[in-house]
Design a protein around this motif. Structure first.
Motif, PDB file in Angstrom:
ATOM      1  N   SER A 157      28.410 -15.196   6.832  1.00  0.00           N
ATOM      2  CA  SER A 157      28.864 -14.335   7.928  1.00  0.00           C
ATOM      3  C   SER A 157      27.758 -14.162   8.967  1.00  0.00           C
ATOM      4  N   VAL A 158      26.524 -13.989   8.491  1.00  0.00           N
ATOM      5  CA  VAL A 158      25.385 -13.877   9.412  1.00  0.00           C
ATOM      6  C   VAL A 158      25.263 -15.149  10.246  1.00  0.00           C
ATOM      7  N   LEU A 159      25.344 -16.296   9.595  1.00  0.00           N
ATOM      8  CA  LEU A 159      25.220 -17.568  10.303  1.00  0.00           C
ATOM      9  C   LEU A 159      26.386 -17.779  11.270  1.00  0.00           C
ATOM     10  N   SER A 160      27.563 -17.312  10.895  1.00  0.00           N
ATOM     11  CA  SER A 160      28.721 -17.403  11.784  1.00  0.00           C
ATOM     12  C   SER A 160      28.489 -16.589  13.045  1.00  0.00           C
ATOM     13  N   VAL A 161      27.941 -15.396  12.876  1.00  0.00           N
ATOM     14  CA  VAL A 161      27.616 -14.553  14.029  1.00  0.00           C
ATOM     15  C   VAL A 161      26.617 -15.263  14.939  1.00  0.00           C
ATOM     16  N   CYS A 162      25.608 -15.881  14.350  1.00  0.00           N
ATOM     17  CA  CYS A 162      24.593 -16.598  15.132  1.00  0.00           C
ATOM     18  C   CYS A 162      25.223 -17.756  15.908  1.00  0.00           C
ATOM     19  N   TYR A 163      26.088 -18.503  15.245  1.00  0.00           N
ATOM     20  CA  TYR A 163      26.720 -19.658  15.882  1.00  0.00           C
ATOM     21  C   TYR A 163      27.613 -19.239  17.050  1.00  0.00           C
ATOM     22  N   HIS A 164      28.368 -18.170  16.866  1.00  0.00           N
ATOM     23  CA  HIS A 164      29.301 -17.731  17.902  1.00  0.00           C
ATOM     24  C   HIS A 164      28.637 -16.863  18.971  1.00  0.00           C
ATOM     25  N   ASN A 165      27.341 -16.647  18.847  1.00  0.00           N
ATOM     26  CA  ASN A 165      26.592 -15.912  19.875  1.00  0.00           C
ATOM     27  C   ASN A 165      25.399 -16.746  20.347  1.00  0.00           C
ATOM     28  N   SER A 166      25.626 -18.040  20.494  1.00  0.00           N
ATOM     29  CA  SER A 166      24.529 -18.946  20.842  1.00  0.00           C
ATOM     30  C   SER A 166      24.492 -19.299  22.326  1.00  0.00           C
ATOM     31  N   SER A 167      25.064 -18.413  23.166  1.00  0.00           N
ATOM     32  CA  SER A 167      24.972 -18.610  24.608  1.00  0.00           C
ATOM     33  C   SER A 167      23.519 -18.445  25.037  1.00  0.00           C
ATOM     34  N   PHE A 168      23.216 -18.781  26.288  1.00  0.00           N
ATOM     35  CA  PHE A 168      21.835 -18.715  26.767  1.00  0.00           C
ATOM     36  C   PHE A 168      21.244 -17.324  26.562  1.00  0.00           C
ATOM     37  N   GLU A 169      22.079 -16.289  26.786  1.00  0.00           N
ATOM     38  CA  GLU A 169      21.605 -14.900  26.676  1.00  0.00           C
ATOM     39  C   GLU A 169      21.120 -14.576  25.270  1.00  0.00           C
ATOM     40  N   PHE A 170      21.794 -15.112  24.266  1.00  0.00           N
ATOM     41  CA  PHE A 170      21.488 -14.751  22.879  1.00  0.00           C
ATOM     42  C   PHE A 170      20.879 -15.892  22.069  1.00  0.00           C
ATOM     43  N   LYS A 171      20.645 -17.035  22.690  1.00  0.00           N
ATOM     44  CA  LYS A 171      20.235 -18.224  21.949  1.00  0.00           C
ATOM     45  C   LYS A 171      18.987 -17.994  21.104  1.00  0.00           C
ATOM     46  N   ALA A 172      17.965 -17.397  21.685  1.00  0.00           N
ATOM     47  CA  ALA A 172      16.705 -17.173  20.959  1.00  0.00           C
ATOM     48  C   ALA A 172      16.910 -16.215  19.795  1.00  0.00           C
ATOM     49  N   ALA A 173      17.645 -15.129  20.036  1.00  0.00           N
ATOM     50  CA  ALA A 173      17.898 -14.136  18.980  1.00  0.00           C
ATOM     51  C   ALA A 173      18.762 -14.736  17.873  1.00  0.00           C
ATOM     52  N   ALA A 174      19.718 -15.576  18.263  1.00  0.00           N
ATOM     53  CA  ALA A 174      20.589 -16.207  17.266  1.00  0.00           C
ATOM     54  C   ALA A 174      19.783 -17.149  16.373  1.00  0.00           C
ATOM     55  N   ARG A 175      18.904 -17.939  16.972  1.00  0.00           N
ATOM     56  CA  ARG A 175      18.073 -18.867  16.188  1.00  0.00           C
ATOM     57  C   ARG A 175      17.152 -18.087  15.254  1.00  0.00           C
ATOM     58  N   GLU A 176      16.520 -17.040  15.775  1.00  0.00           N
ATOM     59  CA  GLU A 176      15.605 -16.244  14.947  1.00  0.00           C
ATOM     60  C   GLU A 176      16.346 -15.607  13.773  1.00  0.00           C
ATOM     61  N   THR A 177      17.531 -15.073  14.050  1.00  0.00           N
ATOM     62  CA  THR A 177      18.321 -14.423  12.999  1.00  0.00           C
ATOM     63  C   THR A 177      18.788 -15.433  11.963  1.00  0.00           C
ATOM     64  N   ALA A 178      19.170 -16.629  12.407  1.00  0.00           N
ATOM     65  CA  ALA A 178      19.588 -17.678  11.472  1.00  0.00           C
ATOM     66  C   ALA A 178      18.438 -18.060  10.545  1.00  0.00           C
ATOM     67  N   ASP A 179      17.232 -18.160  11.104  1.00  0.00           N
ATOM     68  CA  ASP A 179      16.067 -18.489  10.279  1.00  0.00           C
ATOM     69  C   ASP A 179      15.777 -17.373   9.270  1.00  0.00           C
ATOM     70  N   ILE A 180      15.894 -16.126   9.723  1.00  0.00           N
ATOM     71  CA  ILE A 180      15.670 -14.985   8.829  1.00  0.00           C
ATOM     72  C   ILE A 180      16.677 -15.007   7.683  1.00  0.00           C
ATOM     73  N   ALA A 181      17.940 -15.304   8.023  1.00  0.00           N
ATOM     74  CA  ALA A 181      18.999 -15.343   7.004  1.00  0.00           C
ATOM     75  C   ALA A 181      18.731 -16.445   5.981  1.00  0.00           C
ATOM     76  N   MET A 182      18.325 -17.619   6.438  1.00  0.00           N
ATOM     77  CA  MET A 182      18.051 -18.718   5.515  1.00  0.00           C
ATOM     78  C   MET A 182      16.858 -18.399   4.622  1.00  0.00           C
ATOM     79  N   GLN A 183      15.814 -17.823   5.208  1.00  0.00           N
ATOM     80  CA  GLN A 183      14.641 -17.455   4.407  1.00  0.00           C
ATOM     81  C   GLN A 183      15.004 -16.427   3.344  1.00  0.00           C
ATOM     82  N   LYS A 184      15.800 -15.447   3.730  1.00  0.00           N
ATOM     83  CA  LYS A 184      16.228 -14.416   2.778  1.00  0.00           C
ATOM     84  C   LYS A 184      17.117 -15.021   1.690  1.00  0.00           C
ATOM     85  N   LEU A 185      18.017 -15.905   2.075  1.00  0.00           N
ATOM     86  CA  LEU A 185      18.912 -16.532   1.115  1.00  0.00           C
ATOM     87  C   LEU A 185      18.136 -17.337   0.079  1.00  0.00           C
TER      88      LEU A 185
END
Length: 233
Positions: A157-185
């Protein structure tokens, strides 16, 4: 039977229950709330929440109609699909309400739908709230307040949120959050990435991967070892 007819039938049954003509159970109310959710209307959350409040009232004298986890999850599902400005905050409040109850506790579906609700919100801090929810889920796992069944769905679900919020405005935050989620997983015992996890993560990268990105190399190696590498990945 259509959703609207199911709602009418449920409300009729509830009126008979109030007149003590029939005995109902929690499952009946859940079916009625599912029908309300199926209407997919702007007021679905309000109507379902009103049913929940009535269940609280009834259960003071009749424990057979006490709200269950599924009752709350129906409302969380509605909120995760809502375009209302306060849907995410309401979902978070409902999750905390569940967490504080002696008889009901959130499960992976509860956390996952709340995360999706935040992903759909217009709040600037939504990625922070998503990470907070993921950490709360992991903390609940460690305290054995929630089991591991379908736990991967929370990370997905976290990764889905990152993917669907990957516009220019949120791209950096989405990538950072995806990395955090993978590290935690990868540090969470008992839960393993699946094909959806890997596919979502690599879609988020969109080819923007530094050559020395150790995390990406680790994730891809695990993906290969697990036999999840597809043409798309």
């Amino acid at each position: 039977i259509s959703a609207i007819n199911a709602v009418f039938y449920f409300l009729e049954l509830e009126q008979r229950y109030r007149r003590r003509e029939v005995q109902l159970a929690t499952r009946t109310f859940n079916i009625g709330m599912d029908a309300i959710a199926g209407l997919n209307r702007p007021d679905s959350e309000e109507k379902a929440s009103n049913v929940l409040n009535r269940m609280y009232e009834y259960s003071e004298n009749d424990k057979s109609v006490s709200p269950s986890r599924y009752t709350f999850n129906i409302i969380l599902k509605i909120l995760s699909r809502s375009n209302s400005n306060d849907a995410a905050a309401k979902a978070d409040d409902l999750l905390r309400e569940m967490d504080g109850m002696p008889s009901v506790s959130p499960d992976s579906f509860s956390y996952g739908t709340c995360i999706i609700a935040w992903g759909r919100s217009k709040e600037r801090n939504k990625f922070e709230r998503v990470v907070e929810l993921m950490n709360r889920f992991v903390g609940a796992l460690e305290r054995e307040k929630v089991n591991q069944t379908n736990g991967i769905s929370v990370f997905n679900s976290v990764l889905s949120v990152c993917y669907h919020n990957s516009s220019f405005e949120f791209k950096a935050a989405a990538r950072e959050t995806a990395d955090i989620a993978m590290q935690k997983l990868l540090k969470t015992k008992g839960i393993q990435p699946d094909i959806t996890t890997y596919s979502s993560y690599f879609k988020i990268l969109q080819g923007d991967v530094p050559a020395d990105d150790a995390l990406v190399k680790d994730v891809f190696a695990r993906c290969m070892d697990g036999g999840f590498v597809t043409k798309e990945i």
